[in-house]
Scaffold this motif. Structure first.
Motif, PDB file in Angstrom:
ATOM      1  N   LEU A  41       0.809  -1.217   0.000  1.00  0.00           N
ATOM      2  CA  LEU A  41       0.000   0.000   0.000  1.00  0.00           C
ATOM      3  C   LEU A  41       0.847   1.274   0.000  1.00  0.00           C
ATOM      4  O   LEU A  41       0.467   2.272  -0.617  1.00  0.00           O
ATOM      5  N   LEU A  42       1.979   1.248   0.691  1.00  0.00           N
ATOM      6  CA  LEU A  42       2.801   2.446   0.826  1.00  0.00           C
ATOM      7  C   LEU A  42       3.971   2.505  -0.149  1.00  0.00           C
ATOM      8  O   LEU A  42       4.434   3.593  -0.485  1.00  0.00           O
ATOM      9  N   GLY A  43       4.472   1.364  -0.533  1.00  0.00           N
ATOM     10  CA  GLY A  43       5.733   1.297  -1.259  1.00  0.00           C
ATOM     11  C   GLY A  43       6.839   0.972  -0.263  1.00  0.00           C
ATOM     12  O   GLY A  43       6.717   1.271   0.938  1.00  0.00           O
ATOM     13  N   PRO A  44       7.925   0.376  -0.722  1.00  0.00           N
ATOM     14  CA  PRO A  44       8.952  -0.115   0.203  1.00  0.00           C
ATOM     15  C   PRO A  44       9.675   0.981   0.991  1.00  0.00           C
ATOM     16  O   PRO A  44       9.970   0.792   2.170  1.00  0.00           O
ATOM     17  N   ASP A  45       9.948   2.109   0.390  1.00  0.00           N
ATOM     18  CA  ASP A  45      10.692   3.159   1.095  1.00  0.00           C
ATOM     19  C   ASP A  45       9.874   3.759   2.231  1.00  0.00           C
ATOM     20  O   ASP A  45      10.379   3.948   3.343  1.00  0.00           O
ATOM     21  N   ARG A  46       8.621   4.076   1.971  1.00  0.00           N
ATOM     22  CA  ARG A  46       7.761   4.663   3.009  1.00  0.00           C
ATOM     23  C   ARG A  46       7.481   3.659   4.119  1.00  0.00           C
ATOM     24  O   ARG A  46       7.414   4.024   5.299  1.00  0.00           O
ATOM     25  N   MET A  47       7.308   2.377   3.746  1.00  0.00           N
ATOM     26  CA  MET A  47       7.076   1.351   4.758  1.00  0.00           C
ATOM     27  C   MET A  47       8.303   1.200   5.647  1.00  0.00           C
ATOM     28  O   MET A  47       8.191   1.164   6.873  1.00  0.00           O
ATOM     29  N   ALA A  48       9.503   1.141   5.058  1.00  0.00           N
ATOM     30  CA  ALA A  48      10.733   0.990   5.835  1.00  0.00           C
ATOM     31  C   ALA A  48      10.963   2.189   6.753  1.00  0.00           C
ATOM     32  O   ALA A  48      11.458   2.030   7.875  1.00  0.00           O
ATOM     33  N   ALA A  49      10.594   3.384   6.315  1.00  0.00           N
ATOM     34  CA  ALA A  49      10.735   4.573   7.162  1.00  0.00           C
ATOM     35  C   ALA A  49       9.760   4.541   8.332  1.00  0.00           C
ATOM     36  O   ALA A  49      10.074   5.005   9.432  1.00  0.00           O
ATOM     37  N   LEU A  50       8.580   3.991   8.114  1.00  0.00           N
ATOM     38  CA  LEU A  50       7.557   3.932   9.160  1.00  0.00           C
ATOM     39  C   LEU A  50       7.911   2.912  10.229  1.00  0.00           C
ATOM     40  O   LEU A  50       7.783   3.190  11.422  1.00  0.00           O
ATOM     41  N   ILE A  51       8.325   1.726   9.813  1.00  0.00           N
ATOM     42  CA  ILE A  51       8.633   0.659  10.772  1.00  0.00           C
ATOM     43  C   ILE A  51       9.988   0.033  10.422  1.00  0.00           C
ATOM     44  O   ILE A  51      10.042  -1.102   9.944  1.00  0.00           O
ATOM     45  N   PRO A  52      11.066   0.735  10.697  1.00  0.00           N
ATOM     46  CA  PRO A  52      12.385   0.232  10.317  1.00  0.00           C
ATOM     47  C   PRO A  52      12.763  -1.072  11.005  1.00  0.00           C
ATOM     48  O   PRO A  52      13.540  -1.862  10.468  1.00  0.00           O
ATOM     49  N   GLY A  53      12.210  -1.342  12.174  1.00  0.00           N
ATOM     50  CA  GLY A  53      12.513  -2.572  12.894  1.00  0.00           C
ATOM     51  C   GLY A  53      11.527  -3.694  12.644  1.00  0.00           C
ATOM     52  O   GLY A  53      11.567  -4.719  13.315  1.00  0.00           O
ATOM     53  N   GLY A  54      10.622  -3.526  11.700  1.00  0.00           N
ATOM     54  CA  GLY A  54       9.594  -4.535  11.434  1.00  0.00           C
ATOM     55  C   GLY A  54       8.295  -4.199  12.144  1.00  0.00           C
ATOM     56  O   GLY A  54       8.232  -3.306  12.990  1.00  0.00           O
ATOM     57  N   TYR A  55       7.241  -4.922  11.778  1.00  0.00           N
ATOM     58  CA  TYR A  55       5.897  -4.668  12.313  1.00  0.00           C
ATOM     59  C   TYR A  55       5.804  -5.212  13.731  1.00  0.00           C
ATOM     60  O   TYR A  55       5.865  -6.411  13.942  1.00  0.00           O
ATOM     61  N   PRO A  56       5.650  -4.350  14.739  1.00  0.00           N
ATOM     62  CA  PRO A  56       5.610  -4.838  16.120  1.00  0.00           C
ATOM     63  C   PRO A  56       4.281  -5.503  16.457  1.00  0.00           C
ATOM     64  O   PRO A  56       3.259  -5.230  15.828  1.00  0.00           O
ATOM     65  N   THR A  57       4.303  -6.363  17.477  1.00  0.00           N
ATOM     66  CA  THR A  57       3.037  -6.920  17.954  1.00  0.00           C
ATOM     67  C   THR A  57       2.170  -5.770  18.433  1.00  0.00           C
ATOM     68  O   THR A  57       2.667  -4.782  18.981  1.00  0.00           O
ATOM     69  N   ALA A  58       0.896  -5.871  18.192  1.00  0.00           N
ATOM     70  CA  ALA A  58      -0.096  -4.843  18.530  1.00  0.00           C
ATOM     71  C   ALA A  58       0.182  -3.519  17.831  1.00  0.00           C
ATOM     72  O   ALA A  58      -0.310  -2.483  18.252  1.00  0.00           O
ATOM     73  N   GLY A  59       0.950  -3.543  16.761  1.00  0.00           N
ATOM     74  CA  GLY A  59       1.164  -2.340  15.969  1.00  0.00           C
ATOM     75  C   GLY A  59      -0.038  -2.092  15.075  1.00  0.00           C
ATOM     76  O   GLY A  59      -0.562  -3.019  14.453  1.00  0.00           O
ATOM     77  N   LEU A  60      -0.493  -0.847  15.040  1.00  0.00           N
ATOM     78  CA  LEU A  60      -1.670  -0.485  14.252  1.00  0.00           C
ATOM     79  C   LEU A  60      -1.331   0.656  13.307  1.00  0.00           C
ATOM     80  O   LEU A  60      -1.048   1.774  13.741  1.00  0.00           O
ATOM     81  N   ALA A  61      -1.353   0.363  12.016  1.00  0.00           N
ATOM     82  CA  ALA A  61      -1.181   1.392  10.990  1.00  0.00           C
ATOM     83  C   ALA A  61      -2.555   1.851  10.543  1.00  0.00           C
ATOM     84  O   ALA A  61      -3.431   1.026  10.257  1.00  0.00           O
TER      85      ALA A  61
END
Length: 169
Positions: free
Chosen positions: A126-146
């Motif tokens: 949905l975001l593209g790889p660069d925007r996704m990596a900037a948002l969650i550089p450490g990966g998608y955390p448990t209970a993370g809500l985008a």
């Protein structure tokens, strides 16, 4: 190429909260939230309800940890919120998540409660790889809500979504 036509206005992508380790002989599907996970789910759900209108629909994996996370969201947003449990979201590849999302033509906002790595792959789609990596550089955390929004009335393609919020415990 990902195309949602017409797109929902808002998409909530929630990874289930922290789960207990599997019990000997137990199935991964049946893993419940651990104590930390119950607290994470309640905190993120409450923050989401304080900041955003309720989604029109919640689509949750049928895995126990996702259903328990969905219960916290249900309590926070209110009893009128519709939850649909979908078997195919458990251990599903990205194309299944996309198919489920594309099938939601009658709602303006939808929440998907699911699993990694597929939620992270969906966010990247949905975001593209660069925007996704900037948002969650450490990966998608448990209970993370985008919380994502699309402002256009027509097709929503990869990269055309805006991150309105990212909530963690």
């Amino acid at each position: 190429m990902l195309v949602l036509d017409p797109p929902p206005f808002r998409i909530f992508l929630l990874r289930h909260a922290s789960a207990a380790w599997p019990q000997p002989g137990g199935r991964d599907f049946d893993r419940p939230l651990d104590d930390h996970g119950f607290a994470e789910a309640e905190l993120v759900a409450t923050r989401a309800a304080d900041r955003h209108p309720a989604p029109d629909l919640i689509l949750s994996s049928t895995a126990l940890r996702c259903r328990q996370t969905a219960d916290a969201v249900h309590r926070a947003f209110g009893e009128d919120l519709e939850i649909s449990a979908i078997d195919s979201l458990y251990n599903a590849p990205l194309d299944i998540y996309l198919e489920v999302l594309v099938g939601q033509k009658q709602v303006q906002s939808v929440m998907i409660i699911g699993h990694n790595p597929t939620l992270e792959e969906l966010l990247e789609a949905l975001l593209g790889p660069d925007r996704m990596a900037a948002l969650i550089p450490g990966g998608y955390p448990t209970a993370g809500l985008a919380v994502l929004e699309h402002g256009g009335p027509h097709q929503a393609m990869a990269g055309s979504w805006t991150v309105k919020d990212f909530i963690t415990a």
